[in-house]
Design a protein around this motif. Structure first.
Motif, PDB file in Angstrom:
ATOM      1  N   ALA A 120     -10.341  11.652  -0.968  1.00 21.23           N
ATOM      2  CA  ALA A 120     -11.671  11.053  -0.833  1.00 21.23           C
ATOM      3  C   ALA A 120     -11.663   9.610  -1.324  1.00 21.23           C
ATOM      4  CB  ALA A 120     -12.694  11.878  -1.603  1.00 21.23           C
ATOM      5  N   GLY A 121     -10.933   9.356  -2.398  1.00 18.21           N
ATOM      6  CA  GLY A 121     -10.860   8.005  -2.936  1.00 18.21           C
ATOM      7  C   GLY A 121     -10.086   7.037  -2.062  1.00 18.21           C
ATOM      8  N   LEU A 122      -9.290   7.548  -1.139  1.00 18.55           N
ATOM      9  CA  LEU A 122      -8.539   6.691  -0.217  1.00 18.55           C
ATOM     10  C   LEU A 122      -9.377   6.209   0.963  1.00 18.55           C
ATOM     11  CD1 LEU A 122      -5.161   8.675   0.074  1.00 18.55           C
ATOM     12  CD2 LEU A 122      -5.604   6.656  -1.331  1.00 18.55           C
ATOM     13  N   TRP A 173       0.822  -1.210   0.000  1.00 20.46           N
ATOM     14  CA  TRP A 173       0.000   0.000   0.000  1.00 20.46           C
ATOM     15  C   TRP A 173       0.857   1.262   0.000  1.00 20.46           C
ATOM     16  CZ3 TRP A 173      -4.830   1.574  -0.875  1.00 20.46           C
ATOM     17  CH2 TRP A 173      -5.185   2.858  -0.468  1.00 20.46           C
ATOM     18  N   ILE A 174       1.917   1.279   0.789  1.00 25.54           N
ATOM     19  CA  ILE A 174       2.735   2.479   0.897  1.00 25.54           C
ATOM     20  C   ILE A 174       3.444   2.760  -0.424  1.00 25.54           C
ATOM     21  CG2 ILE A 174       4.553   3.639   2.207  1.00 25.54           C
ATOM     22  CD1 ILE A 174       2.016   3.022   3.783  1.00 25.54           C
ATOM     23  N   GLY A 175       3.970   1.726  -1.052  1.00 24.71           N
ATOM     24  CA  GLY A 175       4.600   1.919  -2.354  1.00 24.71           C
ATOM     25  C   GLY A 175       3.625   2.422  -3.389  1.00 24.71           C
ATOM     26  N   ALA A 176       2.431   1.843  -3.409  1.00 24.09           N
ATOM     27  CA  ALA A 176       1.408   2.288  -4.360  1.00 24.09           C
ATOM     28  C   ALA A 176       1.006   3.733  -4.102  1.00 24.09           C
ATOM     29  CB  ALA A 176       0.183   1.378  -4.263  1.00 24.09           C
ATOM     30  N   LEU A 177       0.894   4.093  -2.829  1.00 26.26           N
ATOM     31  CA  LEU A 177       0.509   5.458  -2.474  1.00 26.26           C
ATOM     32  C   LEU A 177       1.563   6.455  -2.951  1.00 26.26           C
ATOM     33  CD1 LEU A 177      -1.760   6.942  -0.959  1.00 26.26           C
ATOM     34  CD2 LEU A 177      -0.390   6.728   1.130  1.00 26.26           C
ATOM     35  N   CYS A 202      -2.136  10.046   6.173  1.00 20.95           N
ATOM     36  CA  CYS A 202      -0.874  10.709   5.848  1.00 20.95           C
ATOM     37  C   CYS A 202      -0.968  11.574   4.604  1.00 20.95           C
ATOM     38  CB  CYS A 202       0.240   9.681   5.684  1.00 20.95           C
ATOM     39  SG  CYS A 202       0.015   8.548   4.296  1.00 20.95           S
ATOM     40  N   VAL A 203      -2.054  11.436   3.833  1.00 22.18           N
ATOM     41  CA  VAL A 203      -2.247  12.304   2.661  1.00 22.18           C
ATOM     42  C   VAL A 203      -3.173  13.483   2.982  1.00 22.18           C
ATOM     43  CG1 VAL A 203      -3.073  12.453   0.282  1.00 22.18           C
ATOM     44  CG2 VAL A 203      -1.699  10.492   1.005  1.00 22.18           C
ATOM     45  N   PRO A 204      -4.447  13.269   3.324  1.00 21.95           N
ATOM     46  CA  PRO A 204      -5.312  14.436   3.553  1.00 21.95           C
ATOM     47  C   PRO A 204      -4.866  15.334   4.700  1.00 21.95           C
ATOM     48  CG  PRO A 204      -6.419  12.394   4.192  1.00 21.95           C
ATOM     49  CD  PRO A 204      -5.195  12.002   3.444  1.00 21.95           C
TER      50      PRO A 204
END
Length: 563
Positions: A338-340, A150-154, A358-360
């Motif tokens: 929102a998609g996360l 997940w972290i790599g994809a993010l 960690c994103v929014p």
């Protein structure tokens, strides 16, 4: 020539010498160094911290099995794309199979996320970019360095957004087309790691694609096809039906009942078993705070509120100036955030909230800055930027310290061997860390005995003591005994999957030469289907075909095939 009576810079007194201003490149280097320092300070603690026995275990075992010729989904249960396993397998091939290599890859993935945040925030200036990156790091770093997909994809997804926005800014020039191609390729690579990121990337693509000419859109689509193309190799080698089962049906339909947690999380009690276990090892915190359960509850509500806040501010900016690059950028970020959210909703624990938050949360300083700039136009923007960034960092540290500042401080102290709750499991140069000394001692003993009783090529089965309930697995034991072949498809064990009727777990056990069963997970108790009792077939095989060879501190039991 110097005019008479004038003073050169060399002759001038030190107090009157003009102060040398930093160049733009030097300022950028300092900003990046500050962000990098957020990783460096707790790094030694992170590299020696206890890892999740199953999740980090399978991220050590799966890539090694790939190097041995095994195929994900076909030869072992794997719920995500093959991209992270292929990448880590390549690193293992070059640097050797080790916990250090795996965790450094995990560090690289985290840095990809945080510097992706920095790059997206950079159009607002260095101060806000650093504040956003530090906010992301404060949330993400305490989750540990396990190299999960997940972290790599993010991280790849965030840089895809950076490239897509650069394609906008470059216009119809050749550079714009190149940025568009890169954006598409990064999207494809992100999906190769985690296909379920398609929802966030798809929603964010709407404001990215709007306003692009046909040539740049085509380049993005070509790039996406190139990035995802290796998935075809996986489908052909594993088999289409196997891939659909392993990457779609099992994670979406079979797994959720046994892994989901109540929404919202409980106010007075942590629902997640691993969450409760981790809370027992918390560093004392001098600042008054809510209980850990209450912090998790507040974090969940704050995450939803933050996503709405980003969407509202981005929408207001777009209405005021539809052509604004800043408005488009914030809208892309808000849509991606929102998609996360489904990732956070599927299991409401601190790990999943951090993977999404960690994103929014990282872009709250920018949204706050935009609001304050409208409300207080007379205040210097530099002062507003500092206040926005510092305010968000302080708020996170005060409201949810158990998952951010408190854990970050703990890891930093562990880097200098203060408050270190990490105990070494070691064999033949391979290491793993456990959080409790008795479990590490039991693991060292059972590993040594299993190695003594077996020959290379024998088959090893690892599972819970109660094989009718399969909520978790000490998958790291396969990594510690690499000369033995895994006897089961379920290196990763999940409730409702491994213990289901007809899962094949009993046949897997019957094929084993030895079995290591753990009682550590006997008390697993979550408000979901993991409490349900499954098939008794595997227990029947254990009783009929295996003999107890040893018990190790009542934590592990070692069985061998009866002669």
């Amino acid at each position: 020539m110097t005019a008479p009576g004038s003073t050169t810079e060399t002759d001038a007194a030190p107090g009157t010498r003009a102060r040398r201003r930093l160049t733009n490149g030097q300022r950028e280097a300092i900003a990046l160094a500050v962000v990098s320092l957020a990783f460096l300070v707790p790094l030694r603690g992170l590299l020696r911290a206890p890892g999740p026995p199953m999740e980090e275990g399978f991220m050590l075992v799966f890539p090694e099995r790939v190097l041995a010729g095994d195929v994900p989904n076909r030869d072992f249960l794997h719920l995500y794309g093959p991209g992270s396993l292929w990448t880590l397998a390549g690193l293992f091939k070059v640097f050797g199979v080790s916990l250090l290599t795996e965790r450094l890859f995990g560090l690289g993935q985290q840095m990809l996320v945080v510097f992706g945040v920095y790059a997206l925030a950079r159009p607002w200036g260095r101060i806000l970019a650093v504040a956003c990156a530090l906010t992301s790091a404060l949330i993400l770093v305490p989750t540990g360095l396990t190299a999960l997909a997940w972290i790599g994809a993010l991280g790849l997804g965030l840089f895809a957004l950076v490239a897509g926005l650069r394609a906008h800014r470059a216009g119809t020039t050749p550079a714009g087309a190149r940025w568009a191609l890169l954006a598409g390729m990064l999207v494809g690579l992100a999906l190769l790691f985690r296909p379920d990121l398609i929802l966030a990337l798809g929603i964010a693509a709407i404001p990215v694609l709007r306003g692009l000419d046909r040539r740049r859109v085509e380049r993005m689509l070509i790039g996406a096809a190139l990035g995802i193309a290796p998935m075809l190799i996986h489908v052909l080698t594993a088999g289409p039906g196997t891939v659909v089962d392993g990457m779609i049906l099992e994670p979406i339909f079979d797994l959720r009942g046994g892994r989901g947690l109540p929404i919202p999380p409980g106010w007075s009690r942590l629902d997640g078993f691993l969450q409760r276990a981790g809370a027992l090892e918390m560093l004392p915190w001098p600042i008054p705070r809510a209980s850990v359960a209450q912090q998790l509850f507040l974090w969940f509500l704050a995450l939803l509120a933050v996503v709405v806040f980003l969407l509202v501010v981005a929408r207001q900016m777009r209405r005021r100036d539809p052509a604004s690059f800043h408005a488009r950028s914030l809208m892309v970020i808000a849509c991606f955030s929102a998609g996360l959210l489904p990732q956070a909703l599927q299991r409401v624990d601190s790990q999943h909230l951090a993977w999404v938050g960690c994103v929014p949360f990282a872009f709250v300083p920018i949204a706050t800055f935009e609001v304050l700039r409208r409300q207080a136009p007379a205040v210097p923007t530099r002062r507003l930027a500092i206040a926005s960034g510092a305010g968000v960092l302080v708020a996170i540290a005060l409201v949810i310290p158990a998952f951010t500042a408190q854990r970050y401080t703990d890891l930093s102290l562990e880097s200098i061997s203060v408050h270190r709750n990490s105990h070494l499991i070691e064999r033949n140069g391979r290491t793993f860390y456990y959080g409790k000394p008795d479990r590490a001692a039991a693991a060292n003993a059972v590993i040594a005995e299993a190695a003594r009783l077996t020959e290379p090529g024998d088959r090893l089965f690892v599972g819970p003591k109660n094989l009718r309930k399969t909520p978790y697995s000490d998958a790291y034991l396969y990594y510690m005994l690499p000369e033995l072949d895994p006897a089961t498809h379920y290196i990763e064990m999940d409730p409702g999957v491994a213990n289901a009727e007809g899962s094949g777990l009993a046949d897997d056990l019957a094929s084993a030469d030895i079995a290591i069963l753990s009682s550590i997970w006997d008390d697993w108790d979550e408000p979901n289907d993991s409490r349900d009792i499954g098939s008794a077939e595997a227990e029947g095989v254990l009783e009929e075909q295996f003999c107890l060879a040893g018990n190790y501190l009542d934590r592990y039991e070692l069985y061998r095939k009866c002669v």
